[in-house]
Structures are given as structure tokens and as C-alpha cells.
Design an enzyme around this catalytic site. Structure first.
Site, PDB file in Angstrom:
ATOM      1  N   CYS A 257      -4.650  -8.017  -1.328  1.00  0.00           N
ATOM      2  CA  CYS A 257      -4.555  -6.932  -2.319  1.00  0.00           C
ATOM      3  C   CYS A 257      -5.066  -7.326  -3.705  1.00  0.00           C
ATOM      4  O   CYS A 257      -6.071  -6.808  -4.164  1.00  0.00           O
ATOM      5  CB  CYS A 257      -3.105  -6.459  -2.424  1.00  0.00           C
TER       6      CYS A 257
HETATM    7  N1  LIG Z   1      -0.927  -6.698   3.275  1.00  0.00           N
HETATM    8  C1  LIG Z   1      -0.322  -6.128   2.249  1.00  0.00           C
HETATM    9  O1  LIG Z   1       0.587  -6.722   1.663  1.00  0.00           O
HETATM   10  C2  LIG Z   1      -0.699  -4.753   1.741  1.00  0.00           C
HETATM   11  C3  LIG Z   1       0.147  -4.124   0.817  1.00  0.00           C
HETATM   12  C4  LIG Z   1      -0.171  -2.859   0.363  1.00  0.00           C
HETATM   13  C5  LIG Z   1      -1.337  -2.239   0.806  1.00  0.00           C
HETATM   14  N2  LIG Z   1      -2.179  -2.862   1.682  1.00  0.00           N
HETATM   15  C6  LIG Z   1      -3.367  -2.153   2.122  1.00  0.00           C
HETATM   16  O2  LIG Z   1      -3.152  -1.648   3.430  1.00  0.00           O
HETATM   17  C7  LIG Z   1      -4.363  -1.688   4.186  1.00  0.00           C
HETATM   18  C8  LIG Z   1      -4.162  -2.499   5.452  1.00  0.00           C
HETATM   19  O3  LIG Z   1      -3.844  -3.836   5.094  1.00  0.00           O
HETATM   20  P1  LIG Z   1      -3.220  -4.873   6.114  1.00  0.00           P
HETATM   21  O4  LIG Z   1      -2.808  -6.040   5.294  1.00  0.00           O
HETATM   22  O5  LIG Z   1      -2.201  -4.198   6.975  1.00  0.00           O
HETATM   23  O6  LIG Z   1      -4.516  -5.236   6.992  1.00  0.00           O
HETATM   24  P2  LIG Z   1      -4.539  -6.026   8.400  1.00  0.00           P
HETATM   25  O7  LIG Z   1      -5.893  -6.630   8.499  1.00  0.00           O
HETATM   26  O8  LIG Z   1      -3.319  -6.872   8.535  1.00  0.00           O
HETATM   27  O9  LIG Z   1      -4.409  -4.872   9.481  1.00  0.00           O
HETATM   28  C9  LIG Z   1      -5.373  -3.896   9.688  1.00  0.00           C
HETATM   29  C10 LIG Z   1      -5.463  -3.596  11.179  1.00  0.00           C
HETATM   30  O10 LIG Z   1      -6.408  -2.543  11.350  1.00  0.00           O
HETATM   31  C11 LIG Z   1      -7.089  -2.774  12.580  1.00  0.00           C
HETATM   32  N3  LIG Z   1      -8.329  -1.993  12.559  1.00  0.00           N
HETATM   33  C12 LIG Z   1      -9.485  -2.252  11.902  1.00  0.00           C
HETATM   34  N4  LIG Z   1     -10.365  -1.271  12.096  1.00  0.00           N
HETATM   35  C13 LIG Z   1      -9.750  -0.362  12.899  1.00  0.00           C
HETATM   36  C14 LIG Z   1     -10.158   0.882  13.432  1.00  0.00           C
HETATM   37  N5  LIG Z   1     -11.359   1.409  13.163  1.00  0.00           N
HETATM   38  N6  LIG Z   1      -9.289   1.541  14.213  1.00  0.00           N
HETATM   39  C15 LIG Z   1      -8.051   1.032  14.466  1.00  0.00           C
HETATM   40  N7  LIG Z   1      -7.619  -0.138  13.979  1.00  0.00           N
HETATM   41  C16 LIG Z   1      -8.468  -0.824  13.191  1.00  0.00           C
HETATM   42  C17 LIG Z   1      -7.284  -4.270  12.608  1.00  0.00           C
HETATM   43  O11 LIG Z   1      -7.502  -4.737  13.925  1.00  0.00           O
HETATM   44  C18 LIG Z   1      -5.954  -4.755  12.028  1.00  0.00           C
HETATM   45  O12 LIG Z   1      -4.993  -5.004  13.044  1.00  0.00           O
HETATM   46  C19 LIG Z   1      -5.420  -2.233   3.229  1.00  0.00           C
HETATM   47  O13 LIG Z   1      -6.051  -1.169   2.600  1.00  0.00           O
HETATM   48  C20 LIG Z   1      -4.598  -3.010   2.233  1.00  0.00           C
HETATM   49  O14 LIG Z   1      -5.267  -3.096   0.978  1.00  0.00           O
HETATM   50  C21 LIG Z   1      -1.865  -4.114   2.174  1.00  0.00           C
END
Ligand SMILES: NC(=O)c1ccc[n+]([C@@H]2O[C@H](COP(=O)([O-])OP(=O)(O)OC[C@H]3O[C@@H](n4cnc5c(N)ncnc54)[C@H](O)[C@@H]3O)[C@@H](O)[C@H]2O)c1
Length: 415
Positions: A257
Site C-alpha cells: 500500500c
Molecule cells: N494488503 C493490504 O494490507 C491492503 C490494505 C488495504 C487495501 N489494499 C488493497 O486491496 C487490493 C488487494 O490487495 P491484496 O493485498 O489483497 O492483494 P493480494 O495480491 O494479496 O491478493 C489479490 C488476489 O487477487 C487475485 N487475482 C489477480 N487477478 C485476478 C483476476 N483477474 N481475477 C480473480 N482474482 C485475481 C490474485 O491471485 C490474488 O490472490 C489492492 O488494491 C490493495 O492496494 C491492500
């Protein structure tokens, strides 16, 4: 309710579990077959979700890699990654791909909520037109909203239920539907007038942290010049009960993030001939912090008449934050690479990160490595490590996290 969650990562999986725990029927959708197989086998791959949390959910949480399985859902929440391209511009490819796949299976009456962090305008300008390729019309027979995720992996004092949830829909009906959805798992849902307000609120929260971390990182560099203990200064300032909010310096900013999201806003601002200087400056200071840490390593070794080249340097911690195995954008990786480029003999110990294949390294045994190292650098303040023991065993310890405050020793230096 039948709820679909697209993207079962750090954000999507805990949310899927929260809805299932609240009695809803959840279909988790991920393109990674290993994640789908793990969840359907009752195994979690996210630290915040123990296997024991999955077992009682039974059939209420099923994982799938087939978007067609989402057509039975009343609401679909999209939590796919939103990284940067190599030229540090927003990379919406995951989001656009998942929107296109979703458009092919949408049914009238469904709600789609985007949770991925992104620049203001994404829901309206990017997501909605793709979803409308389904032939549905937003506000009439398709409902679209943005609701930022506020998850902080590893945090237990605030949960999905107790953290207020922002929602901003494309129309009042969209907002109402999104509000109903989140009221199933959140005690407080806060409505804003548009998706753009919700998108920008999330970026404000992250830029606020990035700017303040950069400020204390710069203060740490100044304190180094002045010979003042930055930790003592911050501890002292933090006794003021109002008008001050504590931020700690460190080896740099990591995670999915903070090093990334501010650049989403900078990108949008530039499209409007506006150059947000706080964001760029904070990014610059935070990105330079690992190099400053390497300079400190060089200085400590220099005092012992040792060059970096050939010295054994042990990093404690490889992940970007304490208690997590997440190495995305971790400053530890930058420090390891910089030291390896100087031909140091680098190793690391991290109970949460068994190996770093991209660096050809695996976590070493702490006791053995401490006895053999020239310098131990504390980069991640993982719990369960005896830091006093580290200082007592290693010939030199450099603490970039302030976990050795209270210990005075000739072989110990702090950021
Ligand atoms: N990790 C955090 O602490 C956090 C906190 C707040 C917001 N976010 C935001 O949330 C979003 C997700 O982050 P995350 O940390 O969960 O990411 P992550 O990489 O842990 O998980 C994302 C998942 O999406 C899947 N994916 C990718 N493309 C796909 C598709 N086309 N169809 C279905 N699945 C698909 C991936 O395989 C993966 O499992 C981002 O925008 C991030 O900025 C993350």
C-alpha cells in the site's frame, strides 16, 4: 445473501471469512489454482486467517476459479491487486481483466463493489463502462460502488467489524445497496456522496502515513548528524496528549500500500497539470532510507576496520512489517541487494519468511548465524526474538527499529 469475493488475498480472504462467519453464502473467486485448492481443502495461506477459522464455515465459503460461479451472487466485491508498472504508473490490468470477466456473467440486479485501492475516477471511468458491456445499466439493473479496504494485516485491536467502512455509490440506489451489504459485517458504515470521494479518502489515509513516515525518517537522518537519539526525541514528543501523533522511523517503507498508493494520486493529479509535492517528496525520502541504512552498516564496520566486502552481515527480518511474512516492497530486500552488490556475505533470519528465491537465500538459524556474523542488523521488529540476546551474542548490532531502546552497550547502535 449470496456474496462473491474476487481476489482472495490479504484483503479478499479475511472479508470472505467475515461474510461467511456472519452466516452468508460466500463464493471466493481467484485465478490462482493453488489458493482455490488450499481454501477448498480448509487451508489458509494468510496469517490473519488461521485454518481453525475456515473449518466451522463448511460450505458457506467455497473457492472457485470460474467467474460463472458468481452469476448466482447478489453482490460481488472486487479485491484484486492494483500495483504500479515499472515506470511507477498505475497498473489497472488486474482490475480491468476481472471487470471484463465479470461483465460476461453479470445478471440484472447485482451489486458490484470495488475495494482495490485506486485513484479517484476509477470506478466511474474504468470499471463501470466495462461492467455495462453486459447490457445492464448502472443505477437501474446494475449497482456499482467503491468501498476502500482499511485492513491492517496483523492488527487485532480493530477488526472488519469494528473499523468504520466507507461507501460511495454511483447513484443513491447503488450506495444504499452497498450500505446494506457492509452492514452485515461492519458496525458502522459511513456514506460519502460519490465513489470519487471514497477513492480519495483511502488515498488521503495512505498519503498521510507516507508523508509522516518520511518526515520521521528524515528526522532520523538529521539526528544522526546532530548526535541526538531520535527515539528519545519521539518518545518525549509522544508524551504530549494532544496535537501530536506518533510515527516511528525505520529502514524504509514496504508493503503493497504505502510505497504504491500515493503514486496513484500523483498520476491522477498530473493528468490535471497539478504536481502534488508532498507525495513525491515523501516517496523520495522513504525510497532513499534503505540506502541510508546501508551507509550506517558501512560506518559501523568501518569503526571496526572492516570493509563491507567479505563481511558477514545478518539481517533480522525480511518482511516489511513485524509479525507478517509479506515481503512485497520490503526495504529489507533493498538492503540485502545493496549489501550483496558491495560483495558483503549476506544472510537473513526471518521466522515468517523461510526463503527469498529471488535473492537465492533461505532463512538461517539465528543462534548459529549470530555467533558467526560480523554485524547483525535489525530490519523488522518481529515478535518472539530475544533482542537483548542478539546484542549480547553478535559482535555488533545495528537496530533500525528501536527495539533495543533501554539497552546500552558499546557494540550497539540505533537508527
Ligand atoms: N494488503 C493490504 O494490507 C491492503 C490494505 C488495504 C487495501 N489494499 C488493497 O486491496 C487490493 C488487494 O490487495 P491484496 O493485498 O489483497 O492483494 P493480494 O495480491 O494479496 O491478493 C489479490 C488476489 O487477487 C487475485 N487475482 C489477480 N487477478 C485476478 C483476476 N483477474 N481475477 C480473480 N482474482 C485475481 C490474485 O491471485 C490474488 O490472490 C489492492 O488494491 C490493495 O492496494 C491492500
Amino acid at each position: 445473501m449470496k456474496i462473491g469475493i474476487v481476489g482472495l488475498g490479504y484483503v479478499g480472504l479475511p472479508l470472505a471469512v467475515a461474510f461467511a462467519e456472519a452466516g452468508q453464502e460466500v463464493t471466493g473467486l481467484d485465478l490462482d489454482p493453488a489458493k482455490v485448492a488450499a481454501l477448498n481443502g480448509g487451508r489458509s495461506y494468510i496469517e490473519d486467517v488461521p485454518d481453525s477459522a475456515l473449518a466451522p464455515l463448511g460450505e458457506r465459503l467455497r473457492a472457485s476459479a470460474d467467474y460463472a460461479d458468481l452469476s448466482a451472487c447478489e453482490a460481488v466485491v472486487v479485491c484484486v491487486p492494483t500495483p504500479l508498472t515499472s515506470s511507477r504508473e498505475p497498473d489497472l490490468a488486474y482490475l480491468l481483466d476481472s471487470a471484463a470477466a465479470l461483465a460476461a456473467v453479470l445478471r440484472p440486479g447485482q451489486l458490484v463493489v470495488l475495494e482495490s485501492t485506486t485513484y479517484p475516477g476509477t470506478t466511474r471511468e474504468q470499471l463501470t463502462p466495462i461492467l455495462e458491456r453486459s447490457g445492464l445499466t448502472v443505477g437501474e439493473d446494475l449497482f456499482v460502488a467503491f468501498s476502500p479496504e482499511r485492513i491492517d494485516p496483523g492488527r487485532t485491536d480493530y477488526t472488519i467489524r469494528t473499523t468504520p467502512k466507507l461507501v460511495g455509490g454511483m447513484t443513491p440506489a447503488c450506495t444504499a445497496r452497498a450500505r446494506e451489504l457492509y452492514e452485515l459485517v461492519c458496525d458502522e458504515v459511513v456514506v460519502v456522496s460519490t465513489p470519487e470521494a471514497a477513492e480519495l479518502s483511502k488515498l488521503l489515509e495512505n498519503v498521510f502515513r507516507s508523508v509522516n513516515i518520511a518526515f520521521v525518517n528524515e528526522l532520523a537522518q538529521l539526528c544522526d548528524r546532530l548526535g541526538i537519539d531520535v527515539w528519545e526525541v519521539i518518545d518525549a514528543a509522544a508524551t504530549k496528549p494532544f496535537g501530536f501523533m506518533r510515527f516511528d522511523p525505520g529502514p524504509g517503507m514496504g508493503g503493497h500500500c504505502l510505497p504504491i498508493d500515493p503514486f496513484y494520486l500523483a498520476f491522477k493529479a498530473r493528468e490535471h497539470d497539478f504536481y502534488p509535492e508532498f507525495i513525491e517528496l515523501a516517496g523520495k525520502v522513504n525510497q532513499a532510507q534503505p540506502a541510508f541504512c546501508v551507509e550506517r552498516v558501512e560506518r559501523v564496520l568501518n569503526q571496526a576496520a572492516k570493509p563491507v566486502k567479505g563481511s558477514k552481515i545478518l539481517l533480522l527480518g525480511a518482511s516489511y512489517k513485524a509479525g507478517s511474512g509479506d515481503t512485497r516492497e520490503s526495504p529489507a530486500l533493498v538492503i540485502l541487494r545493496l549489501l550483496a552488490a558491495l560483495e558483503a556475505d549476506v544472510s537473513y533470519h526471518d521466522p515468517f519468511v523461510p526463503e527469498l528465491p529471488e535473492l537465492g537465500l533461505a532463512s538461517v538459524d539465528l543462534e548459529e548465524a549470530l555467533a558467526a556474523t560480523d554485524l547483525a542488523a535489525i530490519v523488522t521488529a518481529h515478535p518472539g526474538i530475544d533482542y537483548a540476546g542478539v546484542v549480547a551474542t553478535a559482535p555488533r548490532t545495528l537496530d533500525f527499529r528501536g527495539v533495543t531502546r533501554g539497552i546500552e552497550a558499546d557494540n550497539l547502535e540505533r537508527l
